[in-house]
Scaffold this motif. Sequence first.
Motif, PDB file in Angstrom:
ATOM      1  N   ARG A 190       0.789  -1.110  -0.037  1.00 40.23           N
ATOM      2  CA  ARG A 190       0.148   0.160  -0.135  1.00 40.23           C
ATOM      3  C   ARG A 190       0.631   1.243   0.066  1.00 40.23           C
ATOM      4  NH1 ARG A 190      -4.290   1.519  -1.743  1.00 40.23           N
ATOM      5  NH2 ARG A 190      -5.412  -0.535  -1.045  1.00 40.23           N
ATOM      6  N   THR A 191       1.948   1.088   0.806  1.00 44.40           N
ATOM      7  CA  THR A 191       2.820   2.240   0.943  1.00 44.40           C
ATOM      8  C   THR A 191       3.398   2.468  -0.567  1.00 44.40           C
ATOM      9  OG1 THR A 191       3.442   1.815   3.252  1.00 44.40           O
ATOM     10  CG2 THR A 191       4.847   3.384   1.888  1.00 44.40           C
ATOM     11  N   ILE A 192       4.032   1.378  -1.276  1.00 48.38           N
ATOM     12  CA  ILE A 192       4.396   1.715  -2.325  1.00 48.38           C
ATOM     13  C   ILE A 192       3.527   2.224  -3.578  1.00 48.38           C
ATOM     14  CG2 ILE A 192       5.405   0.433  -4.421  1.00 48.38           C
ATOM     15  CD1 ILE A 192       6.890  -1.351  -2.231  1.00 48.38           C
ATOM     16  N   PHE A 193       2.210   1.661  -3.461  1.00 53.22           N
ATOM     17  CA  PHE A 193       1.005   1.989  -4.319  1.00 53.22           C
ATOM     18  C   PHE A 193       0.855   3.478  -4.257  1.00 53.22           C
ATOM     19  CE2 PHE A 193      -3.372   2.569  -5.293  1.00 53.22           C
ATOM     20  CZ  PHE A 193      -3.355   2.110  -6.521  1.00 53.22           C
ATOM     21  N   GLU A 194       0.692   4.066  -3.115  1.00 50.10           N
ATOM     22  CA  GLU A 194       0.417   5.463  -2.903  1.00 50.10           C
ATOM     23  C   GLU A 194       1.522   6.381  -3.161  1.00 50.10           C
ATOM     24  OE1 GLU A 194      -2.440   6.486  -2.184  1.00 50.10           O
ATOM     25  OE2 GLU A 194      -3.608   4.587  -1.812  1.00 50.10           O
ATOM     26  N   ASN A 195       2.921   5.792  -2.827  1.00 50.77           N
ATOM     27  CA  ASN A 195       4.035   6.891  -2.993  1.00 50.77           C
ATOM     28  C   ASN A 195       4.864   6.817  -4.259  1.00 50.77           C
ATOM     29  OD1 ASN A 195       4.187   8.181  -0.116  1.00 50.77           O
ATOM     30  ND2 ASN A 195       3.452   6.252   0.299  1.00 50.77           N
ATOM     31  N   THR A 196       4.356   5.711  -5.085  1.00 51.98           N
ATOM     32  CA  THR A 196       5.131   5.689  -6.309  1.00 51.98           C
ATOM     33  C   THR A 196       5.094   6.636  -7.101  1.00 51.98           C
ATOM     34  OG1 THR A 196       5.811   4.366  -8.238  1.00 51.98           O
ATOM     35  CG2 THR A 196       3.321   4.368  -7.564  1.00 51.98           C
ATOM     36  N   GLY A 197       6.237   7.040  -7.875  1.00 51.76           N
ATOM     37  CA  GLY A 197       6.018   8.351  -8.876  1.00 51.76           C
ATOM     38  C   GLY A 197       5.234   8.009 -10.172  1.00 51.76           C
ATOM     39  N   THR A 198       4.862   6.561 -10.153  1.00 51.47           N
ATOM     40  CA  THR A 198       4.050   6.446 -11.496  1.00 51.47           C
ATOM     41  C   THR A 198       2.284   6.588 -11.105  1.00 51.47           C
ATOM     42  OG1 THR A 198       5.745   4.943 -12.095  1.00 51.47           O
ATOM     43  CG2 THR A 198       3.068   4.750 -13.147  1.00 51.47           C
ATOM     44  N   ALA A 199       1.674   7.238 -11.897  1.00 48.42           N
ATOM     45  CA  ALA A 199      -0.076   7.258 -11.403  1.00 48.42           C
ATOM     46  C   ALA A 199      -0.324   5.641 -11.825  1.00 48.42           C
ATOM     47  CB  ALA A 199      -0.760   8.101 -12.543  1.00 48.42           C
ATOM     48  N   THR A 200      -1.170   5.182 -11.026  1.00 48.33           N
ATOM     49  CA  THR A 200      -1.487   3.841 -10.865  1.00 48.33           C
ATOM     50  C   THR A 200      -3.002   3.824 -10.528  1.00 48.33           C
ATOM     51  OG1 THR A 200       0.822   3.106 -10.581  1.00 48.33           O
ATOM     52  CG2 THR A 200      -0.928   1.408 -10.188  1.00 48.33           C
ATOM     53  N   VAL A 201      -3.796   2.863 -11.232  1.00 52.25           N
ATOM     54  CA  VAL A 201      -5.164   2.554 -10.918  1.00 52.25           C
ATOM     55  C   VAL A 201      -5.486   1.299 -11.123  1.00 52.25           C
ATOM     56  CG1 VAL A 201      -5.817   4.850 -11.582  1.00 52.25           C
ATOM     57  CG2 VAL A 201      -6.009   3.166 -13.240  1.00 52.25           C
ATOM     58  N   ILE A 202      -6.538   0.778 -10.267  1.00 56.87           N
ATOM     59  CA  ILE A 202      -7.222  -0.574 -10.443  1.00 56.87           C
ATOM     60  C   ILE A 202      -8.290  -0.333 -10.980  1.00 56.87           C
ATOM     61  CG2 ILE A 202      -7.807  -2.657  -9.545  1.00 56.87           C
ATOM     62  CD1 ILE A 202      -4.642  -2.075  -9.221  1.00 56.87           C
ATOM     63  N   ILE A 203      -8.932  -1.006 -12.040  1.00 56.93           N
ATOM     64  CA  ILE A 203     -10.134  -1.266 -12.837  1.00 56.93           C
ATOM     65  C   ILE A 203     -10.843  -2.335 -12.831  1.00 56.93           C
ATOM     66  CG2 ILE A 203     -11.050  -0.665 -14.997  1.00 56.93           C
ATOM     67  CD1 ILE A 203      -8.755   1.166 -15.882  1.00 56.93           C
ATOM     68  N   ASP A 204     -11.983  -2.141 -12.268  1.00 57.81           N
ATOM     69  CA  ASP A 204     -12.993  -3.573 -12.044  1.00 57.81           C
ATOM     70  C   ASP A 204     -13.290  -3.944 -13.411  1.00 57.81           C
ATOM     71  OD1 ASP A 204     -15.072  -2.170 -12.690  1.00 57.81           O
ATOM     72  OD2 ASP A 204     -15.741  -1.851 -10.654  1.00 57.81           O
ATOM     73  N   GLU A 205     -14.244  -5.111 -13.328  1.00 55.65           N
ATOM     74  CA  GLU A 205     -14.518  -6.042 -14.536  1.00 55.65           C
ATOM     75  C   GLU A 205     -15.734  -4.991 -15.006  1.00 55.65           C
ATOM     76  OE1 GLU A 205     -17.136  -9.437 -13.709  1.00 55.65           O
ATOM     77  OE2 GLU A 205     -16.815  -8.621 -11.523  1.00 55.65           O
ATOM     78  N   ASN A 206     -16.207  -3.956 -14.507  1.00 60.31           N
ATOM     79  CA  ASN A 206     -16.997  -3.091 -15.255  1.00 60.31           C
ATOM     80  C   ASN A 206     -16.550  -1.867 -15.887  1.00 60.31           C
ATOM     81  OD1 ASN A 206     -19.505  -4.635 -14.381  1.00 60.31           O
ATOM     82  ND2 ASN A 206     -19.089  -3.847 -12.326  1.00 60.31           N
ATOM     83  N   LEU A 207     -15.091  -1.828 -15.683  1.00 61.15           N
ATOM     84  CA  LEU A 207     -14.393  -0.885 -16.434  1.00 61.15           C
ATOM     85  C   LEU A 207     -14.699   0.380 -15.443  1.00 61.15           C
ATOM     86  CD1 LEU A 207     -14.609  -1.332 -20.420  1.00 61.15           C
ATOM     87  CD2 LEU A 207     -13.000  -2.199 -18.613  1.00 61.15           C
ATOM     88  N   LYS A 208     -14.618   0.407 -14.408  1.00 58.62           N
ATOM     89  CA  LYS A 208     -14.496   1.389 -13.475  1.00 58.62           C
ATOM     90  C   LYS A 208     -13.434   1.594 -12.457  1.00 58.62           C
ATOM     91  CE  LYS A 208     -19.444   2.235 -13.609  1.00 58.62           C
ATOM     92  NZ  LYS A 208     -20.859   2.366 -12.893  1.00 58.62           N
ATOM     93  N   ILE A 209     -12.976   2.599 -12.037  1.00 57.02           N
ATOM     94  CA  ILE A 209     -11.808   2.749 -11.070  1.00 57.02           C
ATOM     95  C   ILE A 209     -12.310   2.362  -9.552  1.00 57.02           C
ATOM     96  CG2 ILE A 209     -10.107   4.133 -10.245  1.00 57.02           C
ATOM     97  CD1 ILE A 209     -10.386   5.733 -12.603  1.00 57.02           C
ATOM     98  N   SER A 210     -11.515   1.304  -9.229  1.00 63.51           N
ATOM     99  CA  SER A 210     -11.862   0.855  -7.837  1.00 63.51           C
ATOM    100  C   SER A 210     -10.640   1.482  -6.633  1.00 63.51           C
ATOM    101  CB  SER A 210     -11.835  -0.745  -7.649  1.00 63.51           C
ATOM    102  OG  SER A 210     -10.594  -1.480  -8.173  1.00 63.51           O
ATOM    103  N   GLU A 211      -9.611   1.502  -7.174  1.00 59.48           N
ATOM    104  CA  GLU A 211      -8.528   2.244  -6.633  1.00 59.48           C
ATOM    105  C   GLU A 211      -7.487   3.109  -7.372  1.00 59.48           C
ATOM    106  OE1 GLU A 211      -6.327  -0.175  -3.535  1.00 59.48           O
ATOM    107  OE2 GLU A 211      -7.450  -2.033  -4.284  1.00 59.48           O
ATOM    108  N   ALA A 212      -7.209   4.204  -6.897  1.00 55.89           N
ATOM    109  CA  ALA A 212      -6.218   5.092  -7.442  1.00 55.89           C
ATOM    110  C   ALA A 212      -5.448   5.616  -6.466  1.00 55.89           C
ATOM    111  CB  ALA A 212      -7.175   6.203  -8.185  1.00 55.89           C
ATOM    112  N   ASN A 213      -3.950   5.907  -6.688  1.00 53.82           N
ATOM    113  CA  ASN A 213      -2.914   6.416  -6.010  1.00 53.82           C
ATOM    114  C   ASN A 213      -3.080   7.856  -6.180  1.00 53.82           C
ATOM    115  OD1 ASN A 213      -1.765   6.900  -8.319  1.00 53.82           O
ATOM    116  ND2 ASN A 213       0.213   5.723  -7.794  1.00 53.82           N
TER     117      ASN A 213
END
Length: 363
Positions: A190-213
């Motif tokens: 979680r720390t790496i996901f939130e603090n990485t310099g790369t914009a990262t998202v998780i997209i669910d099966e309905n093509l909607k964002i479920s997590e974003a840093n």
Amino acid sequence: MKKQLHKQEPFFNELEELRKSKRLHQLILDNTHDLITIHKLADLTYEYANPATFKVLRYSQEELFAKSAMELIHPDDKDSFMATLKKNLPKGAGQDEFRYRNKDGSYVWLETTYAIISTESDHTCAIAISREITERKQAEAAMHRAHNELETKVGERTIQLNQINEQLHDKINELMHTEKALRASENHYRTIFENTGTATVIIDENLKISEANLKTGQLCGYTQQELIGLNPFKHFINPEHLKIVREKYRLRKLDQAKADYEIKCIDKQGAIRNVVMNVADVPDSKNLVVSMRDVTEKRQAQSQLKASEERFRTLFEQAPLGININRKGRTLFVNQAYLTMFGYESSSGLIGTPAINQVAPSA
């Protein structure tokens, strides 16, 4: 017996969720553009490196783990690196930029954020998250070289050229001014996901964002809360690139799409951003993990440099004064006024000839 199994069921469910969470965050580590490493603080030897580290530095794991970070830092950057590290030790975190040697002996520029932590085995280590900024440094150097060349070769010959030099100088100045240890648990990832310099998202099966840093919010202009539940195809992708993205999505399902590809996105304010995307499947689910790298400034710098060169060429060709640019006494370029002044119809008879040929011999 059945009662005992029933009591243990929540434990096994929780254990399975933890395993899935670890696999998800391991996938993020494996697909991020950032270099993520763990070092012993005593000698800065490697304890962990993600795939991006081996890709950028070109070492095998065995080769890299046999080295200390201090062996690979450029000799001219070591003193500055150690001074910054000692200064940040009381705070437990810091940031630095330095050159780092890859396997072929050349150097890449890294922008590194690090945290100092104590592990469960009571030894101190440093977690480093680095981004290669070689292209940005080269762009800045190119801008400097272009500025110096304009000043040296043209100087104060025309007011227009001086104005362009000032604008170029302003642009250069504008560009120039422009957690704990990674444990084997969800908190590390979680720390790496939130603090990485790369914009990262998780997209669910309905093509909607479920997590974003946080970096995704900065890139798109939304808060992290606003991003949850949005469809990226409708809110971020430039309509002109929707067809490309959908085709990449189709090819990825067939395992035929390239890992990285560049598209244009639209942020919340309607501004166009150039983004390099990397998309991968999340194991044991229908979700996708998408990382995005903003290359807008790089494209703008390239465009500005090209425009500056075009302005210089136009002023050079249209200048009322005859101009001869030469190197080591040999003519490289002449403008139309120079040709007219000396009675030439074209520059073909002058290029490469000694510039002294156009000087009248002394009486």
